[in-house]
Each structure stands twice: as C-alpha cells, then as structure tokens.
Write a protein that holds these residues in place. Structure first.
Motif, PDB file in Angstrom:
ATOM      1  N   ALA A   1      -9.245  -5.132   3.829  1.00  0.00           N
ATOM      2  CA  ALA A   1      -8.015  -4.739   3.140  1.00  0.00           C
ATOM      3  C   ALA A   1      -8.214  -4.737   1.633  1.00  0.00           C
ATOM      4  N   ALA A   2      -9.020  -5.672   1.131  1.00  0.00           N
ATOM      5  CA  ALA A   2      -9.257  -5.708  -0.309  1.00  0.00           C
ATOM      6  C   ALA A   2     -10.040  -4.474  -0.745  1.00  0.00           C
ATOM      7  N   LEU A   3     -10.956  -4.003   0.137  1.00  0.00           N
ATOM      8  CA  LEU A   3     -11.689  -2.777  -0.206  1.00  0.00           C
ATOM      9  C   LEU A   3     -10.738  -1.594  -0.310  1.00  0.00           C
ATOM     10  N   GLY A   4      -9.655  -1.642   0.466  1.00  0.00           N
ATOM     11  CA  GLY A   4      -8.655  -0.587   0.356  1.00  0.00           C
ATOM     12  C   GLY A   4      -8.084  -0.471  -1.042  1.00  0.00           C
ATOM     13  N   LEU A   5      -8.097  -1.572  -1.764  1.00  0.00           N
ATOM     14  CA  LEU A   5      -7.609  -1.555  -3.141  1.00  0.00           C
ATOM     15  C   LEU A   5      -8.454  -0.625  -4.000  1.00  0.00           C
ATOM     16  N   ILE A   6      -9.747  -0.580  -3.703  1.00  0.00           N
ATOM     17  CA  ILE A   6     -10.628   0.285  -4.499  1.00  0.00           C
ATOM     18  C   ILE A   6     -10.523   1.729  -4.029  1.00  0.00           C
ATOM     19  N   PHE A   7     -10.463   1.916  -2.700  1.00  0.00           N
ATOM     20  CA  PHE A   7     -10.660   3.258  -2.176  1.00  0.00           C
ATOM     21  C   PHE A   7      -9.370   4.005  -1.865  1.00  0.00           C
ATOM     22  N   ALA A   8      -8.238   3.315  -1.811  1.00  0.00           N
ATOM     23  CA  ALA A   8      -6.996   4.018  -1.463  1.00  0.00           C
ATOM     24  C   ALA A   8      -6.612   4.959  -2.590  1.00  0.00           C
ATOM     25  N   ARG A   9      -6.299   6.191  -2.218  1.00  0.00           N
ATOM     26  CA  ARG A   9      -5.928   7.169  -3.229  1.00  0.00           C
ATOM     27  C   ARG A   9      -4.603   6.817  -3.891  1.00  0.00           C
TER      28      ARG A   9
ATOM     29  N   ALA B   1      -1.282   4.553  -4.904  1.00  0.00           N
ATOM     30  CA  ALA B   1      -1.040   3.175  -5.319  1.00  0.00           C
ATOM     31  C   ALA B   1      -0.249   2.405  -4.268  1.00  0.00           C
ATOM     32  N   VAL B   2       0.603   3.105  -3.509  1.00  0.00           N
ATOM     33  CA  VAL B   2       1.394   2.398  -2.502  1.00  0.00           C
ATOM     34  C   VAL B   2       0.494   1.855  -1.401  1.00  0.00           C
ATOM     35  N   TYR B   3      -0.514   2.658  -1.014  1.00  0.00           N
ATOM     36  CA  TYR B   3      -1.438   2.168   0.011  1.00  0.00           C
ATOM     37  C   TYR B   3      -2.228   0.967  -0.512  1.00  0.00           C
ATOM     38  N   ALA B   4      -2.590   1.037  -1.796  1.00  0.00           N
ATOM     39  CA  ALA B   4      -3.292  -0.109  -2.383  1.00  0.00           C
ATOM     40  C   ALA B   4      -2.424  -1.353  -2.329  1.00  0.00           C
ATOM     41  N   ALA B   5      -1.124  -1.183  -2.610  1.00  0.00           N
ATOM     42  CA  ALA B   5      -0.212  -2.336  -2.548  1.00  0.00           C
ATOM     43  C   ALA B   5      -0.143  -2.885  -1.126  1.00  0.00           C
ATOM     44  N   GLY B   6      -0.079  -1.983  -0.146  1.00  0.00           N
ATOM     45  CA  GLY B   6      -0.059  -2.444   1.244  1.00  0.00           C
ATOM     46  C   GLY B   6      -1.316  -3.206   1.610  1.00  0.00           C
ATOM     47  N   CYS B   7      -2.465  -2.693   1.158  1.00  0.00           N
ATOM     48  CA  CYS B   7      -3.723  -3.388   1.439  1.00  0.00           C
ATOM     49  C   CYS B   7      -3.726  -4.772   0.803  1.00  0.00           C
ATOM     50  N   LEU B   8      -3.212  -4.864  -0.412  1.00  0.00           N
ATOM     51  CA  LEU B   8      -3.197  -6.164  -1.093  1.00  0.00           C
ATOM     52  C   LEU B   8      -2.285  -7.143  -0.354  1.00  0.00           C
ATOM     53  N   ILE B   9      -1.196  -6.639   0.195  1.00  0.00           N
ATOM     54  CA  ILE B   9      -0.297  -7.516   0.959  1.00  0.00           C
ATOM     55  C   ILE B   9      -1.033  -8.088   2.168  1.00  0.00           C
ATOM     56  N   VAL B  10      -1.796  -7.221   2.861  1.00  0.00           N
ATOM     57  CA  VAL B  10      -2.556  -7.702   4.025  1.00  0.00           C
ATOM     58  C   VAL B  10      -3.534  -8.785   3.595  1.00  0.00           C
ATOM     59  N   THR B  11      -4.236  -8.547   2.492  1.00  0.00           N
ATOM     60  CA  THR B  11      -5.186  -9.554   2.012  1.00  0.00           C
ATOM     61  C   THR B  11      -4.490 -10.875   1.723  1.00  0.00           C
ATOM     62  N   MET B  12      -3.322 -10.797   1.093  1.00  0.00           N
ATOM     63  CA  MET B  12      -2.638 -12.037   0.730  1.00  0.00           C
ATOM     64  C   MET B  12      -2.139 -12.786   1.951  1.00  0.00           C
ATOM     65  N   VAL B  13      -1.682 -12.051   2.968  1.00  0.00           N
ATOM     66  CA  VAL B  13      -1.250 -12.739   4.191  1.00  0.00           C
ATOM     67  C   VAL B  13      -2.452 -13.397   4.865  1.00  0.00           C
ATOM     68  N   CYS B  14      -3.599 -12.704   4.850  1.00  0.00           N
ATOM     69  CA  CYS B  14      -4.810 -13.308   5.417  1.00  0.00           C
ATOM     70  C   CYS B  14      -5.167 -14.591   4.670  1.00  0.00           C
ATOM     71  N   LEU B  15      -5.066 -14.555   3.350  1.00  0.00           N
ATOM     72  CA  LEU B  15      -5.368 -15.755   2.572  1.00  0.00           C
ATOM     73  C   LEU B  15      -4.382 -16.878   2.906  1.00  0.00           C
ATOM     74  N   ALA B  16      -3.126 -16.512   3.155  1.00  0.00           N
ATOM     75  CA  ALA B  16      -2.143 -17.536   3.536  1.00  0.00           C
ATOM     76  C   ALA B  16      -2.557 -18.199   4.850  1.00  0.00           C
TER      77      ALA B  16
ATOM     78  N   ASP C   1      -4.234   8.509  -8.604  1.00  0.00           N
ATOM     79  CA  ASP C   1      -5.186   8.341  -9.693  1.00  0.00           C
ATOM     80  C   ASP C   1      -5.858   9.651 -10.067  1.00  0.00           C
ATOM     81  N   SER C   2      -6.111   9.799 -11.343  1.00  0.00           N
ATOM     82  CA  SER C   2      -6.979  10.895 -11.762  1.00  0.00           C
ATOM     83  C   SER C   2      -8.404  10.383 -11.664  1.00  0.00           C
ATOM     84  N   PHE C   3      -9.261  11.169 -11.067  1.00  0.00           N
ATOM     85  CA  PHE C   3     -10.618  10.698 -10.855  1.00  0.00           C
ATOM     86  C   PHE C   3     -11.600  11.348 -11.819  1.00  0.00           C
ATOM     87  N   THR C   4     -11.053  11.860 -12.924  1.00  0.00           N
ATOM     88  CA  THR C   4     -11.968  12.380 -13.937  1.00  0.00           C
ATOM     89  C   THR C   4     -12.433  11.209 -14.791  1.00  0.00           C
ATOM     90  N   GLU C   5     -13.704  11.184 -15.041  1.00  0.00           N
ATOM     91  CA  GLU C   5     -14.263  10.064 -15.789  1.00  0.00           C
ATOM     92  C   GLU C   5     -14.294  10.401 -17.263  1.00  0.00           C
TER      93      GLU C   5
END
Lengths: 330, 97
Positions: free
Chosen positions: A37-45, A47-62, A102-106
C-alpha cells in the motif's frame, strides 16, 4: 530495582526472541500489505488513490502496534491518523479538485531515476544496518501491566510539562490554520441585491430555473421537465449532470418506467368506465340505491365502492355485491 | 524485533522517495506522514524490546505533533492553491526570482 531485574531476566529467559510464531505470521501478512500500500503512494496516478493507499498502510501499522503490546497507540493511530489526519487530507483534496493528477514532466533531468535510486539506497543502508545490528533479547512488557495505566502514569507523572507544551502546540496550530486560510476581501461583497441588479442589467433569465421533471414512475434531478406543449426543457436539469452527459431522455419513461398494472386498471380492462364513488354525499340514484341515511344501521355501515355504482350488473366483486344486498335488507 | 525495524526502514524509504518523486504537494505531504509513521513503528518496536514505556510515549507525541503539522501544512497548501490555482510543487517558485 533488583526484583525488576530478576523479572526482566525471567521474561527474557521465557522467550528468547520475545516474539511468538503467531505474531510473526501476523507481521508478515500485515507488513507485506503495508509495504504494497505504501508503494501505491509512489505509483498511484491520482492523489485520492494515494490517500487510500496511505490509509491502508496506517491501519496495518495500527494492527502491528496492537500486536506489539501497544493497544493504546494502535487505537490512537486509527483515530488520529486514519480518522482525523487522512480525513483532513481527503477534504483538502476535495477542495483543490479531486481530478488533479500529477504532471510527470521533469523539470530537473533524471530526477525521478535518481530519486528512486536514492530511495533504494536508503532502504539498503537503513535496512542493512537494522538487519546486521545485534539487538538484545526482547524483554517485552509484563502481562499484568496494563498498557493504558502505564502510559497514563508516565504521561502525567513523568512528562507533564511535555504534555502541556503539546496542548499549547495544538491550540497554536489551530489558530495558525485559521489565520493562514483567512482571506482579506479585495472586492466589495456581492450580496443578493447586487446579484439581482446585475442579473436584470445583463438581461439573462431573472426567474429561477425550472425544476427537474416529475413523472409518474420516476423523479430525480437527471430527468428534464416538460413545457406545456410537451417539449423538453434542457435547463431544468442541473448543469453538472448536463455536462457529464447523464441526462435521461423522455423516451425512456413513456412506456418502460410506468408500472404496468395500476390499482383499478384490472377492473377497468373488462368493464366500461365507472364513475368514482362519491364520498359522503347521498348516492346517485339508480336501481340499487342504498338505504337512506335516516336508517341508523344502514348509515353506520360503510358504503363500499360498489354501493355507489348505479349499474352494478358488471360488478366483478361478488362479496361487495352481497354486502350491498345485506345493507338494503336492513 | 529486527523485522519490525527493517519494515520501518522500508516504509521510511518509500516515504522519502514519495517526497522526491511526486509533484503534487498533497501527495508529498502524505510521504512525510508515511515517514513519521515509519519512525513511530520503530519507536514502538524498541519500546517493546526494552520494555520501556517511553518509546510509546514518544510515538504518541509524534502523532500529536503530526496532527498539528498537518493542520498548518494543509492550510498553507490551501492558501497557495487559492492564489496560484495549483498544488504542484513546481509552480511554487516565487522565491526563486
């Protein structure tokens, strides 16, 4: 102090690693989910999906906290992090627009590749140090130690000043957030009167827009209203629904949405059109007129629909006919 | 306790990589939160290792400070979004010129 040392030594002897097999199984399951789920933070296009992934990670940590004799922290993790902080994140995402991706232009060439290399290096360095380090045997908390009591004693007994400073910090943070987001008004406020004047001056529609359509079997804001000549009023559907193309067409409702058999329709199918029974007024004259109102018993008897029908030869309800006959006999 | 510390290191590195890779400032902020969480995990693990409640207390204070930090940080993001209509970290370059 000596008995504490003895207790610690006994606990260490009882479990050399301090971690039971069940705990390790839980760790591997939950840990893998947390990392994915934490990897989803990097790869999710989005931001809402990233937030969902972070929630999963935090529940796992709990879950991990609870398994590591820290039930208070586990609950606080769920309440504070997933409940308050992530809710705040999602709320701000809603404010700035959910569709922001996210804009993916570097701007700096090769930044992403170097970032990932640095991340892998960080994993290697930190993880390698942790892996190679020889940790002492896990002591673990005593079973008779209540976690919340221990934390409370430490929090209010040993660190009361830290607690108060933290409280001050929270108040200052709340005030700061209010101050930062406070916006000074640059233009005059446009109230209802000013809006009305400008609308009349612009010559656009002054009255409110028509409400969406209400049909016999269906009403919702995605069906357009009809004007007196039966034409669709596009403006009656809210603009958001129109822009998304979710407007339902009138043709969908003409036959399909209406209930096939309505009350009374079955009776109407075989019989000629019957007049509605009058309510309370003296019945219409006919061959089977009910008893006059002067008769107490007959008046008390509720007159069924059939009683008011002047010509009930085609009445398909024999029970009502019998009842009517009984009323007449009285 | 070693696996817990390694997991904490992995999560911390993922959070740091998020901060470096992503351009959306809200997601960058989430990466910071992930790093704080990873640190909390090692706090709790070491608390169990040493049977010291102070580790859990530190994790608790980290949570409180994270809550305050998120409030202020998101307020900054919202006010920047109001003035610049963007949450991308590439667009916040007023101090560069």
């Amino acid at each position: 102090m000596s008995h504490l040392a003895v207790l610690k030594a006994a606990a260490a002897a009882a479990s050399s690693t301090g971690v039971s097999t069940a705990q390790m199984v839980l760790f591997w399951i939950v840990g893998i989910i947390a990392v994915l789920a934490a990897l989803g933070l990097i790869f999710a296009r989005r931001a809402v999906y990233a937030a969902g992934c972070l929630i999963v990670t935090m529940v796992c940590l709990a879950v991990l906290y609870v398994s590591m004799d820290a039930p208070f922290l586990g609950i606080a993790q769920v309440v504070v992090y997933t409940g308050a902080i992530m809710m705040l994140f999602v709320f701000v995402l809603m404010l700035v627009g959910v569709d922001v991706s996210d804009s993916f232009t570097e701007l700096i060439r090769g930044q992403r590749a170097w970032s990932i290399i640095c991340g892998l290096g960080l994993v290697l360095v930190l993880g390698g140090v942790a892996w190679r380090a020889t940790l002492p045997a896990t002591i673990g908390f005593q079973k008779d130690q209540d976690n919340i009591t221990t934390i409370t004693n430490a929090l209010f007994g040993d660190f009361p000043f830290t607690l108060e400073v933290t409280g001050t910090l929270l108040i200052v943070a709340a005030l700061g957030a209010v101050t930062i987001t406070h916006r000074q008004r640059l233009t005059a406020r446009r109230g209802q009167a000013e809006l009305a004047v400008s609308r009349v001056a612009a010559g656009t529609q002054v009255s409110p827009l028509p409400a969406p359509g209400v049909y016999a079997g269906y009403n919702a804001s995605d069906v357009p209203a009809l004007d007196p000549s039966g034409n669709v009023i596009e403006q009656s559907v809210p603009e958001v629904i129109r822009l998304r193309g979710q407007v339902r067409r009138i043709e969908q409702f003409e036959q399909a949405q209406l209930p096939s058999v309505r009350p009374g329709e079955a009776a109407l199918a075989g019989a000629p059109a019957r007049p509605k029974p009058p309510s309370g007024t003296p019945p219409v004259p006919g061959t089977r007129q009910p008893a006059p109102l002067g008769d107490g018993a007959a008046a008390a008897e509720p007159a069924g629909p059939a009683a008011a029908v002047p010509d009930s030869t085609t009445d398909s309800d024999p029970a009502k006919g019998a009842k009517e006959q009984g009323g007449e006999a009285k | 306790m070693t696996p817990y510390i390694v997991l904490s290191a992995i999560l911390f590195a993922i959070g740091a990589t998020t901060v470096l890779v992503r351009r959306n400032s809200i997601v960058v902020f989430m990466g910071i939160e992930l790093m704080l969480n990873a640190a909390n995990l090692s706090f709790v693990a070491f608390a169990k290792l040493n049977a010291a409640i102070e580790g859990q207390l530190a994790a608790f204070f980290v949570m409180v400070v994270a809550a305050a930090e998120v409030v202020v940080g998101l307020a900054i993001i919202v006010s920047v979004f109001r003035s610049r209509r963007s949450v991308s970290v590439d667009d916040e370059n007023l101090m560069r010129h």
